[in-house]
Design a protein around this motif. Structure first.
Motif, PDB file in Angstrom:
ATOM      1  N   SER A   1       0.263  -4.394   9.507  1.00  0.00           N
ATOM      2  CA  SER A   1       0.190  -4.401   8.034  1.00  0.00           C
ATOM      3  C   SER A   1       1.224  -3.496   7.388  1.00  0.00           C
ATOM      4  CB  SER A   1      -1.198  -4.011   7.512  1.00  0.00           C
ATOM      5  OG  SER A   1      -1.319  -2.609   7.404  1.00  0.00           O
ATOM      6  N   CYS A   2       1.440  -3.699   6.088  1.00  0.00           N
ATOM      7  CA  CYS A   2       2.425  -2.911   5.343  1.00  0.00           C
ATOM      8  C   CYS A   2       2.035  -1.445   5.283  1.00  0.00           C
ATOM      9  CB  CYS A   2       2.619  -3.472   3.939  1.00  0.00           C
ATOM     10  SG  CYS A   2       1.104  -3.566   2.950  1.00  0.00           S
ATOM     11  N   THR A   3       0.793  -1.125   5.645  1.00  0.00           N
ATOM     12  CA  THR A   3       0.347   0.270   5.618  1.00  0.00           C
ATOM     13  C   THR A   3       0.803   1.024   6.862  1.00  0.00           C
ATOM     14  OG1 THR A   3      -1.621  -0.521   4.482  1.00  0.00           O
ATOM     15  CG2 THR A   3      -1.677   1.735   5.277  1.00  0.00           C
ATOM     16  N   ASN A   4       0.595   0.443   8.033  1.00  0.00           N
ATOM     17  CA  ASN A   4       0.818   1.161   9.291  1.00  0.00           C
ATOM     18  C   ASN A   4       1.348   0.248  10.390  1.00  0.00           C
ATOM     19  OD1 ASN A   4      -1.938   3.094   8.437  1.00  0.00           O
ATOM     20  ND2 ASN A   4      -0.070   4.061   9.126  1.00  0.00           N
ATOM     21  N   SER A   5       2.612  -0.164  10.278  1.00  0.00           N
ATOM     22  CA  SER A   5       3.183  -1.023  11.319  1.00  0.00           C
ATOM     23  C   SER A   5       4.614  -0.625  11.620  1.00  0.00           C
ATOM     24  CB  SER A   5       3.169  -2.468  10.841  1.00  0.00           C
ATOM     25  OG  SER A   5       3.996  -2.573   9.689  1.00  0.00           O
ATOM     26  N   ARG A   6       5.002   0.572  11.131  1.00  0.00           N
ATOM     27  CA  ARG A   6       6.380   1.023  11.338  1.00  0.00           C
ATOM     28  C   ARG A   6       6.480   1.709  12.691  1.00  0.00           C
ATOM     29  NH1 ARG A   6       4.611   1.491   6.308  1.00  0.00           N
ATOM     30  NH2 ARG A   6       5.659   0.151   4.798  1.00  0.00           N
ATOM     31  N   ILE A   7       7.704   2.019  13.094  1.00  0.00           N
ATOM     32  CA  ILE A   7       7.911   2.515  14.458  1.00  0.00           C
ATOM     33  C   ILE A   7       7.066   3.752  14.747  1.00  0.00           C
ATOM     34  CG2 ILE A   7      10.004   3.872  13.909  1.00  0.00           C
ATOM     35  CD1 ILE A   7       9.408   1.778  17.099  1.00  0.00           C
ATOM     36  N   GLU A   8       6.978   4.648  13.771  1.00  0.00           N
ATOM     37  CA  GLU A   8       6.208   5.875  13.987  1.00  0.00           C
ATOM     38  C   GLU A   8       4.716   5.553  14.217  1.00  0.00           C
ATOM     39  OE1 GLU A   8       5.353   9.014  10.748  1.00  0.00           O
ATOM     40  OE2 GLU A   8       7.367   9.437  11.480  1.00  0.00           O
TER      41      GLU A   8
ATOM     42  N   GLU B   1      10.363  -2.433  21.511  1.00  0.00           N
ATOM     43  CA  GLU B   1      10.598  -2.990  22.852  1.00  0.00           C
ATOM     44  C   GLU B   1      11.647  -2.164  23.595  1.00  0.00           C
ATOM     45  OE1 GLU B   1      11.325  -7.095  21.884  1.00  0.00           O
ATOM     46  OE2 GLU B   1       9.171  -7.540  21.739  1.00  0.00           O
ATOM     47  N   ASP B   2      12.660  -1.697  22.854  1.00  0.00           N
ATOM     48  CA  ASP B   2      13.670  -0.831  23.473  1.00  0.00           C
ATOM     49  C   ASP B   2      13.038   0.463  23.987  1.00  0.00           C
ATOM     50  OD1 ASP B   2      15.618  -2.653  22.968  1.00  0.00           O
ATOM     51  OD2 ASP B   2      16.435  -1.634  21.191  1.00  0.00           O
ATOM     52  N   GLU B   3      12.018   0.921  23.273  1.00  0.00           N
ATOM     53  CA  GLU B   3      11.357   2.175  23.659  1.00  0.00           C
ATOM     54  C   GLU B   3      10.243   1.945  24.684  1.00  0.00           C
ATOM     55  OE1 GLU B   3      10.043   4.419  20.240  1.00  0.00           O
ATOM     56  OE2 GLU B   3      11.963   4.183  19.209  1.00  0.00           O
ATOM     57  N   GLY B   4       9.984   0.680  25.009  1.00  0.00           N
ATOM     58  CA  GLY B   4       8.953   0.365  26.009  1.00  0.00           C
ATOM     59  C   GLY B   4       7.533   0.380  25.460  1.00  0.00           C
ATOM     60  N   LEU B   5       7.402   0.433  24.150  1.00  0.00           N
ATOM     61  CA  LEU B   5       6.045   0.501  23.570  1.00  0.00           C
ATOM     62  C   LEU B   5       5.276  -0.801  23.790  1.00  0.00           C
ATOM     63  CD1 LEU B   5       6.763   2.285  20.140  1.00  0.00           C
ATOM     64  CD2 LEU B   5       6.326   3.313  22.380  1.00  0.00           C
TER      65      LEU B   5
ATOM     66  N   GLY C   1       5.777  -4.239  12.007  1.00  0.00           N
ATOM     67  CA  GLY C   1       6.056  -4.464  10.584  1.00  0.00           C
ATOM     68  C   GLY C   1       7.272  -5.321  10.302  1.00  0.00           C
ATOM     69  N   SER C   2       8.185  -5.377  11.249  1.00  0.00           N
ATOM     70  CA  SER C   2       9.358  -6.228  11.048  1.00  0.00           C
ATOM     71  C   SER C   2       9.893  -6.624  12.413  1.00  0.00           C
ATOM     72  CB  SER C   2      10.448  -5.486  10.267  1.00  0.00           C
ATOM     73  OG  SER C   2      11.024  -4.488  11.088  1.00  0.00           O
ATOM     74  N   THR C   3      10.756  -7.617  12.394  1.00  0.00           N
ATOM     75  CA  THR C   3      11.372  -8.071  13.633  1.00  0.00           C
ATOM     76  C   THR C   3      12.243  -6.945  14.201  1.00  0.00           C
ATOM     77  OG1 THR C   3      11.272 -10.295  12.753  1.00  0.00           O
ATOM     78  CG2 THR C   3      12.753  -9.947  14.611  1.00  0.00           C
ATOM     79  N   SER C   4      12.823  -6.135  13.322  1.00  0.00           N
ATOM     80  CA  SER C   4      13.657  -5.053  13.853  1.00  0.00           C
ATOM     81  C   SER C   4      12.803  -3.890  14.369  1.00  0.00           C
ATOM     82  CB  SER C   4      14.734  -4.651  12.853  1.00  0.00           C
ATOM     83  OG  SER C   4      14.371  -3.595  12.089  1.00  0.00           O
ATOM     84  N   VAL C   5      11.641  -3.634  13.760  1.00  0.00           N
ATOM     85  CA  VAL C   5      10.704  -2.660  14.354  1.00  0.00           C
ATOM     86  C   VAL C   5      10.280  -3.155  15.736  1.00  0.00           C
ATOM     87  CG1 VAL C   5       8.359  -1.694  14.209  1.00  0.00           C
ATOM     88  CG2 VAL C   5       9.816  -1.694  12.179  1.00  0.00           C
ATOM     89  N   LYS C   6      10.075  -4.460  15.840  1.00  0.00           N
ATOM     90  CA  LYS C   6       9.656  -5.047  17.121  1.00  0.00           C
ATOM     91  C   LYS C   6      10.720  -4.790  18.199  1.00  0.00           C
ATOM     92  CE  LYS C   6       7.905  -9.349  19.105  1.00  0.00           C
ATOM     93  NZ  LYS C   6       8.890 -10.070  19.907  1.00  0.00           N
ATOM     94  N   ARG C   7      11.973  -5.048  17.835  1.00  0.00           N
ATOM     95  CA  ARG C   7      13.062  -4.825  18.800  1.00  0.00           C
ATOM     96  C   ARG C   7      13.134  -3.360  19.218  1.00  0.00           C
ATOM     97  NH1 ARG C   7      16.043  -8.346  15.460  1.00  0.00           N
ATOM     98  NH2 ARG C   7      16.931  -6.550  14.373  1.00  0.00           N
TER      99      ARG C   7
END
Lengths: 469, 203
Positions: free
Chosen positions: A346-353, A385-389, A376-382
């Motif tokens: 969600s727009c509240t809590n889906s960012r990388i942090e 994934e780079d960080e192994g989360l 939260g976004s396709t770039s957060v997703k990437r």
């Protein structure tokens, strides 16, 4: 009249085109985001034979209806039609679209900041109540209805009346495992789901200054859940560092000029607020909702309220209705409330942090319930994934999906089944919000992760002990 | 937009507080175009059970209030999501006025834009009206927007509304027409603003 002005007043004044005797002001709009749900407004524009005044300042985002799985071919024809309709309207009016197959796609309130479209001092609107999110940059940003969306499309302006000003000051250091979501729910529990109605909130104090942009975005996002018109944080070095280098952000000399101007965007020392609320960071603890409004929130070591012990009869009725809908028992310990599933997004809590905070608890552990993680976004997703989360979430047994509004509002088909109980990092625990009959407990992403590994509501701090957050 | 001046009609006491826009029109109905009918989905999940049957006892399901054109609700009516379709659902089911102690800000503005009056009364007056409506459900309520009064069963209650919203409702004013009249000032603002804050303009 005093010369001292609030941050809100300064941004407002820079956008005022006309002021009428009745207080209505015509404001210039710097950024306008539209999404699939904006079709009512495009229909109004069409019905009037109008055109879009500033396509270059208008951005389309596919987020509300997009599937988070199997999105190459959308199985549900109604949903496919909504996504196609946005594409068609964006095409007709030559609006830049962050569509389903765009690598920049994501939730509008995540990608605005991410793309550098959200900047300090802007007036930003979108036909979505959580547009308050962008206030984290010191922008004046608020949600509007379809008729207003149509008005902005056709004129790039909006009639508004100045709300009152409220300052929420939070000072001190937050303890480990406690974040912006806990501050937001603590505030809403204190002042009520309509406690800031008719007000623009400015968040201030040392705790706010020490929050990352992600944290500030979460806090401003939730200001609508207190009924506020908008939430704002004055821009500072943290803001500038975030903005620098973003695709649509100013660069070089233009950025220097902008940054110089942004330094003036703060409330003057003597500026007056109609209402002041103060919180001590030391008093903010992990908090969850038990009822059906975001104000029905209590510290995790609390218990479900007992309507029989409530002296106000109207409030007692509301508590009884909430307990009935939520399937709880008066006096039940919150840590005894078993859950059926979890949702992180969600727009509240889906960012990388947010994803890192949840992963810090889930790493090496298994979720006792099924769950969905929608970045939260396709770039957060990437990045995750780079960080192994993604591997941490998957190994824990949760599903790792594509980005969108997903299970926060459920209109893309991601629903909590009737009667099921979901621990959710979202913003609304309204009846049926995540699907008809769904029972939602909202909390921070760390608390969702703690609930997942426990199978019941749980204190995130227990799971962080001995780990680096 | 249709003007709102006075209204004499049956009023339904909804009673509930915090009726958010997700309750007024659940999200799954948001795909429906207004022309295809939103009124029948008003308050759907409060009004109907899982099988779609009307829940007995819900005020709008009672024969005396089915045709109500006025709703009397608890505080914070219309909070939450900005969905204007919540207003369409109310208006298209025949309701022209909602009375409550407070309203969500976005909802009130959406209502005004569509000719739906949101009348703010004290909690005590809302409670008194609710009691009187239960007592005498067949008696019409009369709302006078010019005078800002609500008359029902021998009592008269004052109500509050933002003056500009009142004016727009009384005249049935269209914002876009009004704004177009300022086209020159908008253009002049843009030129000046672009010179001062060039970074805001993307091309």
């Amino acid at each position: 009249m005093t010369d001292a002005h609030t941050l809100f007043d300064k941004v407002w004044a820079e956008h005022e085109i006309v002021r009428q005797d009745n207080g209505e002001c015509l404001l210039w709009i710097d950024r306008h985001f539209v999404h699939e749900g904006s079709f009512h407004a495009f229909n109004q524009v069409k019905a009037r034979g109008g055109t879009v005044a500033e396509p270059g300042l208008t951005f389309g985002v596919a987020d509300h209806y997009v599937p988070t799985r199997h999105r190459r071919e959308i199985a549900n024809p109604d949903i496919a039609r909504m996504v196609a309709l946005l594409k068609e309207n964006a095409g007709t009016h030559e609006i830049t679209l962050f569509g389903l197959d765009d690598p920049r796609q994501g939730i509008v309130h995540v990608i605005g900041p991410e793309q550098g479209l959200t900047l300090p001092g802007l007036v930003i609107v979108c036909g979505d109540s959580h547009t308050s999110t962008h206030g984290a940059f010191g922008a004046l940003s608020f949600g509007i209805g379809a008729s207003e969306v149509a008005h902005v499309l056709m004129t790039q302006t909006l009639w508004q009346k100045k709300p009152k000003r409220m300052r929420v000051t939070v000072d001190g250091a937050l303890a480990e495992g406690i974040g912006a979501k806990d501050i937001a729910l603590t505030l809403i529990a204190r002042i009520g789901a309509d406690g800031a109605q008719g007000h623009a909130i400015e968040f201030a104090g040392s705790t706010i200054r020490n929050l990352s942009m992600e944290g500030r975005l979460t806090l401003c996002n939730m200001s609508i859940e207190a009924g506020a018109r908008c939430g704002m944080v004055a821009p500072d070095e943290t803001t500038l560092a975030y903005v620098r280098g973003r695709p649509f952000a100013p660069q070089g000399d233009m950025l220097d000029r902008a940054a110089q101007h942004w330094q003036t965007l703060h409330s003057d020392a003597d500026a007056a607020f109609e209402r002041e609320v103060t919180l001590a960071a030391a008093d903010v603890v992990p908090i969850v909702t038990w009822g059906i409004t975001p104000a029905d929130a209590l510290p995790i070591d609390g218990a479900v309220p007992d309507p029989a012990r409530e002296s106000n009869p109207a409030r007692a009725t509301q508590i009884a209705e909430a307990i009935d809908y939520m399937g709880l028992t008066p006096g039940q310990k919150l840590t005894d409330v078993r859950i059926d599933r979890v949702f992180i997004g969600s727009c509240t809590n889906s960012r990388i942090e947010d994803l890192r905070a949840a992963a810090a608890i889930l790493a090496g552990r298994t979720s006792k319930v099924p769950g969905l993680v929608s970045p939260g976004s396709t770039s957060v997703k990437r990045q995750a994934e780079d960080e192994g989360l993604d591997r941490i979430f998957r190994t824990a047994g949760l599903e790792w999906a594509e980005s969108g509004c997903s299970m926060c509002v459920g209109i893309n088909g991601d629903l909590v089944p009737p009667g099921e109980r979901c621990a959710s990092s979202t913003n609304r625990n309204f009846r049926g919000r995540q699907g008809p009959g769904a029972r939602t407990h909202i909390m921070s992403p760390a608390m969702v992760a703690a609930a997942a590994v426990s199978g019941h509501l749980a204190d995130a701090r227990v799971f962080l002990a001995g780990r680096k957050g | 937009m249709e003007k709102f001046t006075t209204l004499s009609a049956i009023a339904c006491p909804l009673g509930l507080a915090n009726v958010d826009t997700d309750q007024i029109l659940p999200a799954r109905f948001l795909k429906i175009a207004r022309a295809d009918g939103l009124g029948r989905h008003l308050l759907h999940d409060l009004r109907r059970d899982e099988a779609g049957n009307e829940r007995p006892g819900f005020p709008l399901n009672e024969p005396q209030w089915r045709e109500a054109k006025i709703l009397v609700a608890g505080r914070n009516f219309g909070g939450g999501s900005s969905r204007e379709a919540a207003v369409y659902a109310i208006y298209d089911s025949g309701i022209r006025c909602v009375i409550a102690p407070s309203f969500g800000d976005i909802f009130s503005e959406n209502a005004t834009k569509n000719g739906l009056l949101t009348a703010i009364v004290s909690q005590a007056d809302a409670d008194a009206m609710t009691a009187a409506l239960v007592r005498e459900p067949g008696r019409a309520m009369t709302i006078d927007l010019e005078r800002q009064t609500i008359a029902h069963a021998g009592a008269t209650y004052p109500f509050a509304i933002d003056p500009s919203r009142r004016e727009r409702l009384l005249k049935g004013l269209d914002d876009i027409g009004l704004t177009m009249g300022y086209a020159d000032r908008i253009a002049a603002f843009r030129t000046r603003d672009r010179a001062l804050h060039g970074w805001k303009y993307l091309s």
